[in-house]
Design an enzyme around this catalytic site. Sequence first.
Site, PDB file in Angstrom:
ATOM      1  N   CYS A  81       0.909  -1.414   0.107  1.00 46.07           N
ATOM      2  CA  CYS A  81       0.043  -0.387   0.037  1.00 46.07           C
ATOM      3  C   CYS A  81       0.481   1.395  -0.111  1.00 46.07           C
ATOM      4  O   CYS A  81       0.143   2.548  -0.100  1.00 46.07           O
ATOM      5  CB  CYS A  81      -0.983  -0.046   1.156  1.00 46.07           C
ATOM      6  SG  CYS A  81      -2.485  -1.158   1.291  1.00 46.07           S
TER       7      CYS A  81
ATOM      8  N   GLY B 227     -11.509 -14.175 -13.211  1.00 46.56           N
ATOM      9  CA  GLY B 227      -9.864 -12.671 -13.380  1.00 46.56           C
ATOM     10  C   GLY B 227      -9.314 -12.102 -14.458  1.00 46.56           C
ATOM     11  O   GLY B 227      -9.837 -12.080 -15.296  1.00 46.56           O
TER      12      GLY B 227
ATOM     13  N   ASP C  95     -10.492   0.713   7.906  1.00 49.98           N
ATOM     14  CA  ASP C  95      -9.373  -0.657   7.570  1.00 49.98           C
ATOM     15  C   ASP C  95      -7.736   0.652   6.866  1.00 49.98           C
ATOM     16  O   ASP C  95      -8.323   1.665   6.906  1.00 49.98           O
ATOM     17  CB  ASP C  95      -9.236  -1.689   6.950  1.00 49.98           C
ATOM     18  CG  ASP C  95      -9.103  -1.747   5.754  1.00 49.98           C
ATOM     19  OD1 ASP C  95      -9.779  -0.239   4.414  1.00 49.98           O
ATOM     20  OD2 ASP C  95      -8.978  -2.312   4.392  1.00 49.98           O
TER      21      ASP C  95
END
Length: 351
Positions: free
Chosen positions: A15, A137, A225
């Site tokens: 992240c 996907g 979160d």
Amino acid sequence: MESIALTQFSHGGGCGCKIAPGLLAEILARAPQGLVPPELLVGTETSDDAAVYRLNDSQALVATTDFFTPIVDDPHDFGRIAAANALSDIYAMGGTPIMALALVGMPIAKLPPEVIGRVLEGGASICREAGIPIAGGHSIDVLEPIYGLVGLGLVHPQRVRRNADARAGDLLVLGKPLGVGILSAALKKGVLDAAGYAEMIRHTTQLNRVGIELAGIGGVHAMTDVTGFGLAGHLLEVCRGSKLSAELRLADLPMIARAVDFARKGIVTGASARNWHAYGDQVRWPADAQEWQRALLSDPQTSGGLLVSCSPDALASVLGAFRAAGFRDAAAIGELGAPTDAGATLGFTAR
């Protein structure tokens, strides 16, 4: 299989490679507003964790996507971390995942199929742990390795926990300790030992499924979160969405001990400074606080903990749920109050 360090192919990891919050806000401000049907319970308006679309009186669809470049060198661990991080958005809304789609971008000329397969195996192992299939996907050939998921889940419309529904007087509880980004920086510098790496993997692959139970506790008003913008950045989103301010106690923040040691030595991520540059003017920072503490508050968390806003009488139940689910570092860290003259801000006290 040939040993290949995945992080050598990426300019940033996990992240920490997210677009900085200030630049992201500028980009999104230029994006045209599309159709907003009444069934769309949560959209882009408060930078929440996932979109929520009401299907009927008892079901709403939770939809999210998350992907990033490698935060670790081991392909199986990379897949596990990326999948756990993506599913966290569903849990943060109070939802139960039902299936996922894989998002795969790999430098095909540089990575053998065996390595790419290990990434996919890692992601699949986390989805099995969550009890869901990877039902499809999409894959492309790119310069940097990228992996993540589209996550789909279900939640009762009345149990959706947005980041914008916090209330004045609520207490704030953080489920995981801070410092994963700093451990990743130490890994890149070659100074993270095996025990530190194991701790990093333990935190980043621990599923936040406790969010399902938390959403059912009376007095839990909001959840999110903590990921790429750090604790300070994601709490500021709660403050802005709820039109409140927050006060946190630095002494009560759970932190990974090894990360604190590294931060004291100046081993931090570049994303931490970018984050603080984007929102530091909205933070009331104690004059006697340390620079390493600030680095931890803006440290990008990959697959970080749930941040819960709850009434004081729900605190024991919230902490009990975290403890029962194996989140032994969960702690009450502060509270929410009325906005200051400067608007929705975030303050810290040293006590």
